[in-house]
Design a protein around this motif. Structure first.
Motif, PDB file in Angstrom:
ATOM      1  N   GLU A 104       0.857  -1.190   0.000  1.00 26.99           N
ATOM      2  CA  GLU A 104       0.000   0.000   0.000  1.00 26.99           C
ATOM      3  C   GLU A 104       0.888   1.234   0.000  1.00 26.99           C
ATOM      4  OE1 GLU A 104      -2.458  -0.033   3.468  1.00 26.99           O
ATOM      5  OE2 GLU A 104      -4.050  -1.160   2.460  1.00 26.99           O
ATOM      6  N   PHE A 105       0.421   2.295  -0.642  1.00 21.69           N
ATOM      7  CA  PHE A 105       1.103   3.584  -0.478  1.00 21.69           C
ATOM      8  C   PHE A 105       0.422   4.244   0.713  1.00 21.69           C
ATOM      9  CE2 PHE A 105       2.219   7.987  -1.680  1.00 21.69           C
ATOM     10  CZ  PHE A 105       3.579   7.811  -1.762  1.00 21.69           C
ATOM     11  N   PRO A 106       1.151   4.493   1.820  1.00 26.07           N
ATOM     12  CA  PRO A 106       0.502   4.686   3.127  1.00 26.07           C
ATOM     13  C   PRO A 106      -0.220   6.021   3.298  1.00 26.07           C
ATOM     14  CG  PRO A 106       2.876   4.997   3.299  1.00 26.07           C
ATOM     15  CD  PRO A 106       2.611   4.577   1.875  1.00 26.07           C
ATOM     16  N   TRP A 107      -1.012   6.077   4.364  1.00 32.01           N
ATOM     17  CA  TRP A 107      -1.773   7.295   4.685  1.00 32.01           C
ATOM     18  C   TRP A 107      -0.845   8.499   4.797  1.00 32.01           C
ATOM     19  CZ3 TRP A 107      -6.721   7.623   4.109  1.00 32.01           C
ATOM     20  CH2 TRP A 107      -7.546   6.522   4.324  1.00 32.01           C
ATOM     21  N   HIS A 108      -1.140   9.520   4.031  1.00 31.86           N
ATOM     22  CA  HIS A 108      -0.347  10.749   4.108  1.00 31.86           C
ATOM     23  C   HIS A 108      -1.181  11.900   3.583  1.00 31.86           C
ATOM     24  CE1 HIS A 108      -0.009   9.653  -0.112  1.00 31.86           C
ATOM     25  NE2 HIS A 108       0.350  10.894  -0.367  1.00 31.86           N
TER      26      HIS A 108
ATOM     27  N   ARG B 265       5.847  10.703   9.652  1.00 31.07           N
ATOM     28  CA  ARG B 265       7.117   9.995   9.865  1.00 31.07           C
ATOM     29  C   ARG B 265       7.404   9.188   8.598  1.00 31.07           C
ATOM     30  NH1 ARG B 265       5.369   4.807  10.611  1.00 31.07           N
ATOM     31  NH2 ARG B 265       3.228   4.740  11.379  1.00 31.07           N
ATOM     32  N   LEU B 266       8.670   8.893   8.373  1.00 29.77           N
ATOM     33  CA  LEU B 266       9.032   8.149   7.169  1.00 29.77           C
ATOM     34  C   LEU B 266       8.988   6.651   7.453  1.00 29.77           C
ATOM     35  CD1 LEU B 266       9.893   8.336   4.235  1.00 29.77           C
ATOM     36  CD2 LEU B 266      12.270   8.445   4.992  1.00 29.77           C
ATOM     37  N   GLY B 267       8.102   5.959   6.751  1.00 32.44           N
ATOM     38  CA  GLY B 267       8.020   4.503   6.856  1.00 32.44           C
ATOM     39  C   GLY B 267       8.684   3.864   5.650  1.00 32.44           C
ATOM     40  N   PRO B 268       8.610   2.545   5.505  1.00 36.01           N
ATOM     41  CA  PRO B 268       9.310   1.875   4.409  1.00 36.01           C
ATOM     42  C   PRO B 268       8.785   2.274   3.022  1.00 36.01           C
ATOM     43  CG  PRO B 268       7.946   0.319   5.671  1.00 36.01           C
ATOM     44  CD  PRO B 268       7.922   1.620   6.410  1.00 36.01           C
ATOM     45  N   TYR B 269       7.518   2.677   2.936  1.00 34.46           N
ATOM     46  CA  TYR B 269       6.947   2.971   1.620  1.00 34.46           C
ATOM     47  C   TYR B 269       6.566   4.433   1.434  1.00 34.46           C
ATOM     48  CZ  TYR B 269       6.637  -2.119   1.308  1.00 34.46           C
ATOM     49  OH  TYR B 269       6.921  -3.458   1.292  1.00 34.46           O
ATOM     50  N   GLY B 270       7.002   5.292   2.364  1.00 41.71           N
ATOM     51  CA  GLY B 270       6.713   6.707   2.197  1.00 41.71           C
ATOM     52  C   GLY B 270       6.386   7.366   3.521  1.00 41.71           C
ATOM     53  N   PHE B 271       6.206   8.697   3.479  1.00 43.31           N
ATOM     54  CA  PHE B 271       5.818   9.412   4.698  1.00 43.31           C
ATOM     55  C   PHE B 271       4.397   9.036   5.081  1.00 43.31           C
ATOM     56  CE2 PHE B 271       9.359  12.052   3.385  1.00 43.31           C
ATOM     57  CZ  PHE B 271       9.955  12.330   4.614  1.00 43.31           C
ATOM     58  N   THR B 272       4.143   8.988   6.375  1.00 40.19           N
ATOM     59  CA  THR B 272       2.799   8.611   6.805  1.00 40.19           C
ATOM     60  C   THR B 272       2.416   9.351   8.079  1.00 40.19           C
ATOM     61  OG1 THR B 272       1.335   6.746   7.246  1.00 40.19           O
ATOM     62  CG2 THR B 272       3.574   6.547   8.069  1.00 40.19           C
TER      63      THR B 272
ATOM     64  N   THR C  74      -5.870  16.424   2.719  1.00 36.71           N
ATOM     65  CA  THR C  74      -6.736  15.255   2.867  1.00 36.71           C
ATOM     66  C   THR C  74      -5.873  14.007   3.016  1.00 36.71           C
ATOM     67  OG1 THR C  74      -8.345  16.317   1.431  1.00 36.71           O
ATOM     68  CG2 THR C  74      -8.599  13.936   1.795  1.00 36.71           C
ATOM     69  N   PRO C  75      -5.903  13.335   4.170  1.00 38.70           N
ATOM     70  CA  PRO C  75      -5.132  12.093   4.261  1.00 38.70           C
ATOM     71  C   PRO C  75      -5.671  11.074   3.248  1.00 38.70           C
ATOM     72  CG  PRO C  75      -5.781  12.856   6.446  1.00 38.70           C
ATOM     73  CD  PRO C  75      -6.560  13.673   5.446  1.00 38.70           C
ATOM     74  N   HIS C  76      -4.747  10.451   2.530  1.00 38.20           N
ATOM     75  CA  HIS C  76      -5.159   9.442   1.544  1.00 38.20           C
ATOM     76  C   HIS C  76      -4.088   8.366   1.453  1.00 38.20           C
ATOM     77  CE1 HIS C  76      -2.763  12.435  -0.630  1.00 38.20           C
ATOM     78  NE2 HIS C  76      -2.429  11.477  -1.502  1.00 38.20           N
ATOM     79  N   LEU C  77      -4.510   7.215   0.999  1.00 39.47           N
ATOM     80  CA  LEU C  77      -3.561   6.156   0.645  1.00 39.47           C
ATOM     81  C   LEU C  77      -4.007   5.572  -0.676  1.00 39.47           C
ATOM     82  CD1 LEU C  77      -5.088   3.221   0.990  1.00 39.47           C
ATOM     83  CD2 LEU C  77      -4.242   3.288   3.302  1.00 39.47           C
ATOM     84  N   THR C  78      -3.151   4.792  -1.311  1.00 34.43           N
ATOM     85  CA  THR C  78      -3.623   3.966  -2.418  1.00 34.43           C
ATOM     86  C   THR C  78      -3.318   2.516  -2.053  1.00 34.43           C
ATOM     87  OG1 THR C  78      -1.577   4.246  -3.713  1.00 34.43           O
ATOM     88  CG2 THR C  78      -3.396   5.751  -4.205  1.00 34.43           C
TER      89      THR C  78
END
Ligand SMILES: O=C(O)CCC(=O)C(=O)O
Length: 279
Positions: free
Chosen positions: A138-142, A187-194, A219-223
């Protein structure tokens, strides 16, 4: 309660009517601008015809191929949050590709930005995001303003699917209403800032090619993961009010105005489309 970004000290959401100066929208419906103010997003269907999306995709594909080939030369085929066989980000296409540049000035996009930003608007950022078949990532919540902190914090993301975007291939999910608090700490996680781990009332926004998912930079979103066997393609175009600047510190001088002539050009001036040569 999710913590706020340290630069986010006095945020107040500005309604579409307040920022645009339009008591009633001229391109979007009132329902769409009300949903945007309340939930932080809306879906605009039939914004682009098939020929426009076909030409845009044909223009972007070779650039994305080059980006993927470059990633393959890197350790593990990856660089920062991009990975050749999972997700690629091909940025600033409008700076050098005429089809992309013309698309950023498409009448539907200018109608949307006129209703949701105001009369004087620049392109802020553009990138293609191709999500390859990859069942776990997943591309995380950001929030988009969690990557680089712009002021005003409130700018606009137009997420344009080049292929039908579904829950199965990684369409956007949004967290309704949270945009009204301004920028969260990321914060920076393995797949992006979240900024969030889970959202109880998350909404998937399935979007057919030809539509555009419009959401705030706040707007917080993920894909989601792409569990299909085909690539999910999107072109993301972001717009900000003219004068918007990126903040790098708390000092009065720690602001860089987002006006690079080749790729942060005016698209609306005094409410009218800016046409002609750029840069
Ligand atoms: O299109 C995607 O899969 C993720 C893109 C996104 O959320 C972003 O670039 O901020």
């Amino acid at each position: 309660m999710t913590a706020l970004h340290p630069f986010n000290t006095a945020f107040a959401w500005q309604s579409a009517a307040a920022v645009s100066g339009r008591a009633t929208p001229t391109f979007l419906s009132s329902e769409q601008t009300e949903q945007f103010d309340r939930d932080g997003y809306c879906l605009v269907e039939h914004a682009f015809d098939a020929a426009t999306i076909g030409a845009l995709t044909a223009a972007i594909d070779p650039h994305e191929r080059d980006a993927t080939e470059f990633l393959r030369t890197q350790p593990d085929g990856a660089m920062f949050i991009a990975q050749a066989d999972a997700i690629t980000f091909t940025a600033h296409l409008a700076g050098h590709d005429e089809t992309c540049r013309d698309f950023t000035r498409h009448p539907s996009l200018l109608g949307i930005v006129g209703d949701l930003i105001g009369p004087d608007v620049r392109l802020y950022w553009d990138q293609a995001v191709y999500k390859k078949p990859e069942p776990t990532r997943e591309f995380p919540w950001h929030q988009d303003n969690g990557y680089a902190f712009a002021e005003p914090q409130q700018y606009l993301t137009c997420w344009v699917p080049l292929t039908d975007a579904t829950v199965s291939n990684g369409c956007p999910w949004v967290a309704p209403g949270m945009h009204r608090r301004g920028t969260f700490l990321h914060r920076l996680g393995p797949y992006g800032f979240t900024c969030l781990d889970t959202v109880d009332d998350a909404v998937p926004v399935e979007a057919p090619a030809g539509s555009v998912v419009v959401f705030s930079s706040l707007t917080p979103h993920l894909t989601g993961a792409n569990v299909t066997e085909t690539v999910r393609k999107a072109y993301i175009v972001q717009y900000a009010p003219s004068g918007a600047a990126v903040r790098t510190g708390i000092g009065a001088d720690d602001l860089t105005v987002a006006d690079q002539p080749d790729r942060q050009y005016m698209v609306l001036r005094n409410g009218s489309p800016v046409t002609g040569r750029i840069g």
